[in-house]
Design an enzyme around this catalytic site. Structure first.
Site, PDB file in Angstrom:
ATOM      1  N   TYR A 131     -25.552  12.585  13.243  1.00 41.54           N
ATOM      2  CA  TYR A 131     -26.137  11.383  13.857  1.00 41.54           C
ATOM      3  C   TYR A 131     -25.310  10.939  15.075  1.00 41.54           C
ATOM      4  O   TYR A 131     -25.855  10.612  16.134  1.00 41.54           O
ATOM      5  CB  TYR A 131     -26.173  10.304  12.789  1.00 41.54           C
ATOM      6  CG  TYR A 131     -26.788   8.991  13.187  1.00 41.54           C
ATOM      7  CD1 TYR A 131     -28.163   8.800  13.119  1.00 41.54           C
ATOM      8  CD2 TYR A 131     -25.997   7.913  13.593  1.00 41.54           C
ATOM      9  CE1 TYR A 131     -28.732   7.572  13.450  1.00 41.54           C
ATOM     10  CE2 TYR A 131     -26.551   6.689  13.921  1.00 41.54           C
ATOM     11  CZ  TYR A 131     -27.921   6.518  13.856  1.00 41.54           C
ATOM     12  OH  TYR A 131     -28.472   5.313  14.181  1.00 41.54           O
ATOM     13  N   ALA A 132     -23.975  10.943  14.922  1.00 41.16           N
ATOM     14  CA  ALA A 132     -23.115  10.523  16.039  1.00 41.16           C
ATOM     15  C   ALA A 132     -23.290  11.465  17.227  1.00 41.16           C
ATOM     16  O   ALA A 132     -23.341  11.020  18.382  1.00 41.16           O
ATOM     17  CB  ALA A 132     -21.658  10.483  15.596  1.00 41.16           C
ATOM     18  N   ALA A 133     -23.421  12.765  16.933  1.00 46.86           N
ATOM     19  CA  ALA A 133     -23.631  13.731  18.028  1.00 46.86           C
ATOM     20  C   ALA A 133     -24.951  13.440  18.729  1.00 46.86           C
ATOM     21  O   ALA A 133     -25.034  13.446  19.973  1.00 46.86           O
ATOM     22  CB  ALA A 133     -23.628  15.160  17.481  1.00 46.86           C
TER      23      ALA A 133
HETATM   24  N1  CAA Z   1     -16.678   3.869   7.363  1.00 50.99           N
HETATM   25  C1  CAA Z   1     -15.461   3.971   6.787  1.00 50.99           C
HETATM   26  N2  CAA Z   1     -15.225   4.713   5.695  1.00 50.99           N
HETATM   27  C2  CAA Z   1     -16.262   5.357   5.157  1.00 50.99           C
HETATM   28  C3  CAA Z   1     -17.565   5.296   5.700  1.00 50.99           C
HETATM   29  C4  CAA Z   1     -17.766   4.508   6.857  1.00 50.99           C
HETATM   30  N3  CAA Z   1     -18.942   4.388   7.448  1.00 50.99           N
HETATM   31  N4  CAA Z   1     -18.379   6.058   4.941  1.00 50.99           N
HETATM   32  C5  CAA Z   1     -17.618   6.580   3.964  1.00 50.99           C
HETATM   33  N5  CAA Z   1     -16.347   6.150   4.078  1.00 50.99           N
HETATM   34  C6  CAA Z   1     -15.218   6.495   3.223  1.00 50.99           C
HETATM   35  C7  CAA Z   1     -15.461   6.080   1.760  1.00 50.99           C
HETATM   36  O1  CAA Z   1     -15.125   4.717   1.581  1.00 50.99           O
HETATM   37  C8  CAA Z   1     -14.537   7.007   1.028  1.00 50.99           C
HETATM   38  O2  CAA Z   1     -13.209   6.553   1.190  1.00 50.99           O
HETATM   39  P1  CAA Z   1     -12.184   6.549  -0.066  1.00 50.99           P
HETATM   40  O3  CAA Z   1     -12.034   8.004  -0.414  1.00 50.99           O
HETATM   41  O4  CAA Z   1     -10.984   5.884   0.492  1.00 50.99           O
HETATM   42  O5  CAA Z   1     -12.893   5.745  -1.115  1.00 50.99           O
HETATM   43  C9  CAA Z   1     -14.660   8.303   1.836  1.00 50.99           C
HETATM   44  O6  CAA Z   1     -15.129   7.914   3.142  1.00 50.99           O
HETATM   45  C10 CAA Z   1     -15.666   9.287   1.256  1.00 50.99           C
HETATM   46  O7  CAA Z   1     -16.857   8.567   0.982  1.00 50.99           O
HETATM   47  P2  CAA Z   1     -17.597   8.739  -0.428  1.00 50.99           P
HETATM   48  O8  CAA Z   1     -16.641   8.671  -1.580  1.00 50.99           O
HETATM   49  O9  CAA Z   1     -18.752   7.777  -0.439  1.00 50.99           O
HETATM   50  O10 CAA Z   1     -18.085  10.277  -0.289  1.00 50.99           O
HETATM   51  P3  CAA Z   1     -19.502  10.886  -0.601  1.00 50.99           P
HETATM   52  O11 CAA Z   1     -19.401  12.343  -0.249  1.00 50.99           O
HETATM   53  O12 CAA Z   1     -19.975  10.505  -1.965  1.00 50.99           O
HETATM   54  O13 CAA Z   1     -20.506  10.160   0.430  1.00 50.99           O
HETATM   55  C11 CAA Z   1     -21.268   9.458   2.586  1.00 50.99           C
HETATM   56  C12 CAA Z   1     -20.244  10.284   1.807  1.00 50.99           C
HETATM   57  C13 CAA Z   1     -22.666  10.074   2.387  1.00 50.99           C
HETATM   58  C14 CAA Z   1     -20.867   9.570   4.065  1.00 50.99           C
HETATM   59  C15 CAA Z   1     -21.301   8.001   2.078  1.00 50.99           C
HETATM   60  O14 CAA Z   1     -19.986   7.499   1.982  1.00 50.99           O
HETATM   61  C16 CAA Z   1     -22.043   7.114   3.065  1.00 50.99           C
HETATM   62  O15 CAA Z   1     -23.271   7.074   3.030  1.00 50.99           O
HETATM   63  N6  CAA Z   1     -21.294   6.399   3.906  1.00 50.99           N
HETATM   64  C17 CAA Z   1     -21.889   5.530   4.915  1.00 50.99           C
HETATM   65  C18 CAA Z   1     -22.069   6.265   6.221  1.00 50.99           C
HETATM   66  C19 CAA Z   1     -22.556   5.278   7.246  1.00 50.99           C
HETATM   67  O16 CAA Z   1     -21.841   4.399   7.672  1.00 50.99           O
HETATM   68  N7  CAA Z   1     -23.829   5.422   7.634  1.00 50.99           N
HETATM   69  C20 CAA Z   1     -24.431   4.485   8.547  1.00 50.99           C
HETATM   70  C21 CAA Z   1     -25.904   4.381   8.190  1.00 50.99           C
HETATM   71  S1  CAA Z   1     -26.702   3.118   9.161  1.00 50.99           S
HETATM   72  C22 CAA Z   1     -26.859   3.887  10.634  1.00 50.99           C
HETATM   73  O17 CAA Z   1     -26.689   5.049  10.809  1.00 50.99           O
HETATM   74  C23 CAA Z   1     -27.227   3.020  11.782  1.00 50.99           C
HETATM   75  C24 CAA Z   1     -26.226   3.119  12.838  1.00 50.99           C
HETATM   76  O18 CAA Z   1     -26.534   3.619  13.894  1.00 50.99           O
HETATM   77  C25 CAA Z   1     -24.897   2.550  12.630  1.00 50.99           C
HETATM   78  P1  NAI Z   2     -36.092   2.518  10.387  1.00 48.52           P
HETATM   79  O1  NAI Z   2     -35.821   3.665   9.486  1.00 48.52           O
HETATM   80  O2  NAI Z   2     -36.369   1.174   9.827  1.00 48.52           O
HETATM   81  O3  NAI Z   2     -37.285   2.887  11.392  1.00 48.52           O
HETATM   82  C1  NAI Z   2     -37.317   4.113  12.048  1.00 48.52           C
HETATM   83  C2  NAI Z   2     -38.745   4.440  12.431  1.00 48.52           C
HETATM   84  O4  NAI Z   2     -38.736   5.720  13.089  1.00 48.52           O
HETATM   85  C3  NAI Z   2     -39.685   4.557  11.233  1.00 48.52           C
HETATM   86  O5  NAI Z   2     -40.895   3.876  11.485  1.00 48.52           O
HETATM   87  C4  NAI Z   2     -39.927   6.055  11.115  1.00 48.52           C
HETATM   88  O6  NAI Z   2     -41.195   6.382  10.567  1.00 48.52           O
HETATM   89  C5  NAI Z   2     -39.813   6.479  12.572  1.00 48.52           C
HETATM   90  N1  NAI Z   2     -39.515   7.914  12.707  1.00 48.52           N
HETATM   91  C6  NAI Z   2     -38.523   8.591  12.096  1.00 48.52           C
HETATM   92  N2  NAI Z   2     -38.594   9.891  12.418  1.00 48.52           N
HETATM   93  C7  NAI Z   2     -39.656  10.036  13.247  1.00 48.52           C
HETATM   94  C8  NAI Z   2     -40.246  11.138  13.912  1.00 48.52           C
HETATM   95  N3  NAI Z   2     -39.749  12.378  13.778  1.00 48.52           N
HETATM   96  N4  NAI Z   2     -41.324  10.918  14.687  1.00 48.52           N
HETATM   97  C9  NAI Z   2     -41.843   9.676  14.817  1.00 48.52           C
HETATM   98  N5  NAI Z   2     -41.336   8.599  14.218  1.00 48.52           N
HETATM   99  C10 NAI Z   2     -40.249   8.778  13.437  1.00 48.52           C
HETATM  100  O7  NAI Z   2     -34.810   2.467  11.356  1.00 48.52           O
HETATM  101  P2  NAI Z   2     -34.285   1.322  12.329  1.00 48.52           P
HETATM  102  O8  NAI Z   2     -33.079   0.752  11.742  1.00 48.52           O
HETATM  103  O9  NAI Z   2     -35.398   0.463  12.743  1.00 48.52           O
HETATM  104  O10 NAI Z   2     -33.804   2.238  13.567  1.00 48.52           O
HETATM  105  C11 NAI Z   2     -34.436   2.241  14.825  1.00 48.52           C
HETATM  106  C12 NAI Z   2     -33.504   2.950  15.790  1.00 48.52           C
HETATM  107  O11 NAI Z   2     -32.292   2.206  15.885  1.00 48.52           O
HETATM  108  C13 NAI Z   2     -33.108   4.365  15.374  1.00 48.52           C
HETATM  109  O12 NAI Z   2     -33.027   5.202  16.511  1.00 48.52           O
HETATM  110  C14 NAI Z   2     -31.729   4.168  14.785  1.00 48.52           C
HETATM  111  O13 NAI Z   2     -30.967   5.345  14.852  1.00 48.52           O
HETATM  112  C15 NAI Z   2     -31.198   3.093  15.697  1.00 48.52           C
HETATM  113  N6  NAI Z   2     -30.094   2.331  15.144  1.00 48.52           N
HETATM  114  C16 NAI Z   2     -30.226   1.628  13.992  1.00 48.52           C
HETATM  115  C17 NAI Z   2     -29.159   0.917  13.490  1.00 48.52           C
HETATM  116  C18 NAI Z   2     -29.210   0.174  12.198  1.00 48.52           C
HETATM  117  O14 NAI Z   2     -28.122  -0.258  11.744  1.00 48.52           O
HETATM  118  N7  NAI Z   2     -30.355  -0.042  11.591  1.00 48.52           N
HETATM  119  C19 NAI Z   2     -27.874   0.894  14.222  1.00 48.52           C
HETATM  120  C20 NAI Z   2     -27.852   1.681  15.411  1.00 48.52           C
HETATM  121  C21 NAI Z   2     -28.935   2.358  15.872  1.00 48.52           C
END
Ligand code: CAA
Ligand code: NAI
Length: 261
Positions: free
Chosen positions: A169-171
């Site tokens: 995702y970061a990439a």
């Molecule tokens: N920040 C800091 N530390 C984190 C982290 C994060 N985002 N995610 C995981 N870690 C840490 C955990 O706390 C854990 O640390 P400890 O060993 O000290 O407890 C370590 O990394 C490993 O994590 P898990 O034990 O949970 O390992 P897992 O293999 O079971 O799961 C994972 C790994 C799938 C990455 C899970 O931890 C996870 O889902 N983490 C959240 C990742 C995240 O932040 N996603 C953002 C989603 S929202 C989004 O993407 C929108 C956006 O643009 C920001």
């Molecule tokens: P969400 O999961 O609520 O909505 C995403 C929407 O994209 C859904 O309607 C889904 O059906 C649609 N979608 C997914 N894959 C698709 C595809 N292949 N073709 C057409 N539509 C598709 O997510 P959210 O939170 O509203 O995210 C919107 C944007 O903001 C995303 O690009 C996400 O990466 C970005 N973002 C979200 C953050 C958060 O914390 N929620 C933080 C930073 C960025």
């Protein structure tokens, strides 16, 4: 998330910052995109929701239409180039022009790098990065032909700073910044501006996969000590889509409550 209550568009109720503009919102069926559709509709825009979630997309369009917004749903998988070309021609046939393309669709497939499946790496790149390329390439010719247009791409705090468990995702989100800056340079002279918004952690379905103990740690790192709301991002999109932002090009607007690190 339920965003069915769209305020009706009455004259004088809102300043119409997007009157007569047609806006395509990818990922507009849910989350940030759906709230943006509501707000842009209140500002007078015609809205094309481009999403692969047909049920939520159709429901969103019905809610917009009930509030007197000219809106339509287009089913598309943004990662598929042919799908996107077809969607773009349908949108242009329906609305006649596109003024703003909001590349907002995105997905996550989080895992620690050593556990990440190669197909999950690839899928996130295909949707989040290639999808933005596909949509931009499909709509740019009409914008260049009319000598104006706005493209807004959705990056992320994970793209600007990296994030544990999000190598894919970061990439994709860092790649979006590279494309944004490139397109700003390529198309500024054609009247098309290209900017990105980099949201922090926003309360939508997307963050529901984050384990509670990780989310607590994340919130403690946000200076304002709370998650953002979809409206916070929609309002940043609104600024970049508005006439007031005409001289803003190639920038990344960070909307994350201020991260403590
Ligand atoms: N920040 C800091 N530390 C984190 C982290 C994060 N985002 N995610 C995981 N870690 C840490 C955990 O706390 C854990 O640390 P400890 O060993 O000290 O407890 C370590 O990394 C490993 O994590 P898990 O034990 O949970 O390992 P897992 O293999 O079971 O799961 C994972 C790994 C799938 C990455 C899970 O931890 C996870 O889902 N983490 C959240 C990742 C995240 O932040 N996603 C953002 C989603 S929202 C989004 O993407 C929108 C956006 O643009 C920001
Ligand atoms: P969400 O999961 O609520 O909505 C995403 C929407 O994209 C859904 O309607 C889904 O059906 C649609 N979608 C997914 N894959 C698709 C595809 N292949 N073709 C057409 N539509 C598709 O997510 P959210 O939170 O509203 O995210 C919107 C944007 O903001 C995303 O690009 C996400 O990466 C970005 N973002 C979200 C953050 C958060 O914390 N929620 C933080 C930073 C960025």
């Amino acid at each position: 998330m339920g965003h069915g209550n769209v305020a009706s568009r009455k004259e004088g109720e809102f300043s119409m910052r997007l009157q007569q503009k047609t806006v395509v919102i990818t990922g507009g069926a849910n989350g940030i995109g759906a709230v943006t559709a509501t707000i842009f509709g209140q500002h007078g825009a015609n809205i094309a929701i481009a999403d692969f979630d047909e049920k939520a997309g159709e429901a969103k369009v019905q809610a917009l239409q009930a509030a007197d917004v000219n809106a339509a749903f287009f089913k598309v998988d943004v990662s598929k180039n042919d799908d996107v070309k077809e969607m773009a021609s349908q949108v242009l046939a329906k609305f006649g022009k596109v003024d703003v393309l909001l590349n907002n669709a995105g997905i996550t497939k989080d895992a620690m790098t050593l556990k990440m499946k190669p197909e999950d790496f690839q899928q996130v790149i295909d949707v989040n990065l290639t999808g933005v390329f596909n949509c931009t390439q499909a709509f740019l010719p009409s914008m260049v032909a009319q000598g104006k247009g706005r493209i807004i791409n959705t990056s992320s705090i994970s793209g600007t700073g990296g994030n544990v468990g999000q190598a894919n995702y970061a990439a994709s989100k860092a790649g979006i910044i590279g494309m944004t800056k490139t397109w700003a340079k390529e198309f500024g002279r054609k009247g098309v501006t290209v900017n990105a918004v980099a949201p922090g952690f926003i309360a939508t379905e997307m963050i529901k996969t984050v384990p509670d103990h990780v989310l607590e740690r994340i919130v403690s790192m946000i200076s304002v000590q709370k998650l953002g709301q979809p409206e916070d991002i929609a309002n940043a999109y609104l600024f970049l889509a508005s006439d007031e932002a005409g001289f803003v090009n190639g920038t990344v607007l960070e909307v994350d409550g201020g991260m403590l690190k």
